[in-house]
Design an enzyme around this catalytic site. Structure first.
Site, PDB file in Angstrom:
ATOM      1  CB  SER A 117      78.117  59.898  10.108  1.00 14.19           C
ATOM      2  OG  SER A 117      76.803  59.406   9.908  1.00 14.19           O
TER       3      SER A 117
ATOM      4  CE1 TYR B 296      78.863  59.169   4.612  1.00 11.63           C
ATOM      5  CE2 TYR B 296      77.355  58.052   6.117  1.00 11.63           C
ATOM      6  CZ  TYR B 296      77.958  59.221   5.657  1.00 11.63           C
ATOM      7  OH  TYR B 296      77.664  60.427   6.250  1.00 11.63           O
TER       8      TYR B 296
HETATM    9  N1  LIG Z   1      73.256  65.206   6.014  1.00 17.89           N
HETATM   10  C1  LIG Z   1      73.307  64.202   6.862  1.00 17.89           C
HETATM   11  O1  LIG Z   1      72.296  63.599   7.226  1.00 17.89           O
HETATM   12  C2  LIG Z   1      74.621  63.788   7.442  1.00 17.89           C
HETATM   13  C3  LIG Z   1      74.619  62.903   8.522  1.00 17.89           C
HETATM   14  C4  LIG Z   1      75.825  62.513   9.095  1.00 17.89           C
HETATM   15  C5  LIG Z   1      77.018  63.002   8.572  1.00 17.89           C
HETATM   16  N2  LIG Z   1      76.990  63.849   7.511  1.00 17.89           N
HETATM   17  C6  LIG Z   1      78.287  64.338   7.012  1.00 17.89           C
HETATM   18  O2  LIG Z   1      78.274  65.746   7.025  1.00 17.89           O
HETATM   19  C7  LIG Z   1      79.208  66.211   6.046  1.00 17.89           C
HETATM   20  C8  LIG Z   1      78.527  67.266   5.214  1.00 17.89           C
HETATM   21  O3  LIG Z   1      77.440  66.663   4.540  1.00 17.89           O
HETATM   22  P1  LIG Z   1      76.171  67.441   3.990  1.00 17.89           P
HETATM   23  O4  LIG Z   1      74.981  66.653   4.376  1.00 17.89           O
HETATM   24  O5  LIG Z   1      76.248  68.877   4.329  1.00 17.89           O
HETATM   25  O6  LIG Z   1      76.379  67.165   2.439  1.00 17.89           O
HETATM   26  P2  LIG Z   1      76.555  68.105   1.173  1.00 17.89           P
HETATM   27  O7  LIG Z   1      76.658  67.188   0.008  1.00 17.89           O
HETATM   28  O8  LIG Z   1      75.547  69.184   1.185  1.00 17.89           O
HETATM   29  O9  LIG Z   1      77.982  68.723   1.498  1.00 17.89           O
HETATM   30  C9  LIG Z   1      79.172  68.012   1.330  1.00 17.89           C
HETATM   31  C10 LIG Z   1      80.228  69.005   0.996  1.00 17.89           C
HETATM   32  O10 LIG Z   1      81.460  68.316   0.784  1.00 17.89           O
HETATM   33  C11 LIG Z   1      82.036  68.804  -0.391  1.00 17.89           C
HETATM   34  N3  LIG Z   1      82.922  67.808  -0.968  1.00 17.89           N
HETATM   35  C12 LIG Z   1      82.614  66.559  -1.408  1.00 17.89           C
HETATM   36  N4  LIG Z   1      83.716  65.974  -1.898  1.00 17.89           N
HETATM   37  C13 LIG Z   1      84.737  66.862  -1.756  1.00 17.89           C
HETATM   38  C14 LIG Z   1      86.103  66.842  -2.081  1.00 17.89           C
HETATM   39  N5  LIG Z   1      86.694  65.781  -2.673  1.00 17.89           N
HETATM   40  N6  LIG Z   1      86.864  67.937  -1.811  1.00 17.89           N
HETATM   41  C15 LIG Z   1      86.301  69.007  -1.226  1.00 17.89           C
HETATM   42  N7  LIG Z   1      85.009  69.091  -0.905  1.00 17.89           N
HETATM   43  C16 LIG Z   1      84.232  68.029  -1.175  1.00 17.89           C
HETATM   44  C17 LIG Z   1      80.883  69.151  -1.287  1.00 17.89           C
HETATM   45  O11 LIG Z   1      81.278  70.067  -2.269  1.00 17.89           O
HETATM   46  C18 LIG Z   1      79.924  69.777  -0.282  1.00 17.89           C
HETATM   47  O12 LIG Z   1      80.244  71.125  -0.064  1.00 17.89           O
HETATM   48  C19 LIG Z   1      79.670  64.979   5.272  1.00 17.89           C
HETATM   49  O13 LIG Z   1      80.928  64.565   5.774  1.00 17.89           O
HETATM   50  C20 LIG Z   1      78.596  63.946   5.591  1.00 17.89           C
HETATM   51  O14 LIG Z   1      79.069  62.637   5.491  1.00 17.89           O
HETATM   52  C21 LIG Z   1      75.824  64.260   6.944  1.00 17.89           C
END
Ligand SMILES: NC(=O)c1ccc[n+]([C@@H]2O[C@H](COP(=O)([O-])OP(=O)(O)OC[C@H]3O[C@@H](n4cnc5c(N)ncnc54)[C@H](O)[C@@H]3O)[C@@H](O)[C@H]2O)c1
Length: 257
Positions: A149, A162
């Site tokens: 991230s 985080y």
């Molecule tokens: N959305 C943002 O702005 C952003 C920015 C930087 C990084 N990220 C990272 O991107 C990744 C995806 O995030 P997103 O925004 O799509 O969020 P989201 O909540 O839509 O997706 C997260 C996914 O991870 C899965 N998950 C959570 N815990 C789990 C576990 N213990 N076992 C298996 N699956 C699990 C959830 O079911 C979901 O499918 C994450 O690692 C998040 O930290 C997101």
């Protein structure tokens, strides 16, 4: 007429953790569009089945395995199930992650929340790589992309767990990249900025002004779309990036600049 380009993942198998929603689902769909057979590993089966259906409806091939990435046996089973269903594993996108409470300063933060964020974001990526790598070696090499991230590249108040977890993802990415660089496995990380998914919508529910303020600070003046991260994930997973390993790629509209 434009020259036809061969699908970049024809004959390959791609595994996406947390691939049933948000950025993970966008990546799973993109891998399938590029010819990969896709194993979606995530916690919620109903959302997983929907994700598989949406890929099949678009002419792709996919399957779902219920997985908790923080649990060793579950991660082993994830890889076993991928090999059982598709016979091989070539590329993995370790995307599953949670934010924990993002409004708490450390003095008021809860240890259980810290442990949970570390279990999913850090141990989850570590375990995923640990069990994916033997399968990828067996396939003759491939690539891993981990999800860090912008929080892996700088500090930020009120979500120290985080931020720590996303820095740790980069440490593992660089170390494992060195371990396997000579054996045909590349390991890289994406560092998305703010991307509109459920994760962000939930975090900022009732705090829309704060979201607008953060968005105004992004040089490009907008948040990202899941597909924009997926495009970078596919590049890092494909042979187009064959000389690239151990990098942390910001995809953030200029936030890091
Ligand atoms: N959305 C943002 O702005 C952003 C920015 C930087 C990084 N990220 C990272 O991107 C990744 C995806 O995030 P997103 O925004 O799509 O969020 P989201 O909540 O839509 O997706 C997260 C996914 O991870 C899965 N998950 C959570 N815990 C789990 C576990 N213990 N076992 C298996 N699956 C699990 C959830 O079911 C979901 O499918 C994450 O690692 C998040 O930290 C997101």
């Amino acid at each position: 007429m434009a020259e036809m380009r061969a699908p970049r993942f024809e004959g390959k198998v791609a595994l996406v953790t947390g691939g049933n929603g948000g950025i993970g689902l966008a990546a799973a769909r993109a891998f399938a569009r590029e010819g990969a057979r896709v194993m979606i590993a995530a916690r919620r089966r109903s959302q997983g089945d929907e994700a598989v259906e949406s890929i099949r409806a678009a002419g792709g091939e996919a399957a779902f395995v219920e997985t908790d990435v923080s649990d060793r046996d579950s991660v082993r089973e994830m890889v076993r199930s991928c090999l059982g269903t598709f016979g091989r594993l070539d590329v993995a996108y370790n995307n599953a992650g949670i934010t924990g409470h993002v409004t708490t300063e450390i003095a008021d933060a809860d240890e259980a929340m810290f442990d949970q964020v570390m279990a999913i974001n850090v141990r989850g990526v570590w375990l995923s790589m640990k069990y994916e790598i033997p399968a990828i070696l067996e396939a003759g090499g491939g690539a891993i992309v981990n999800c860090s991230s912008y929080a892996g590249l700088r500090g930020g108040p009120r979500s120290s767990a985080y931020y720590a977890s996303k820095h740790a993802v980069l440490g593992m990415t660089k170390s494992v990249a060195l371990e396997y660089a000579a054996r045909g496995i590349r390991v890289n990380a994406v560092c998305p900025g703010l991307v509109m998914t459920d994760l962000i919508a939930n975090n900022f529910a009732g705090a829309e002004e704060k979201l607008a303020m953060l968005t105004a600070r992004i040089p490009m003046q907008r948040t990202g779309e899941p597909d924009e991260v997926a495009d970078a994930v596919l590049w890092l997973a494909s042979d187009e990036s064959r000389l690239v390993t151990g990098i942390a790629m910001p995809i953030d509209g200029g936030t890091q600049v």
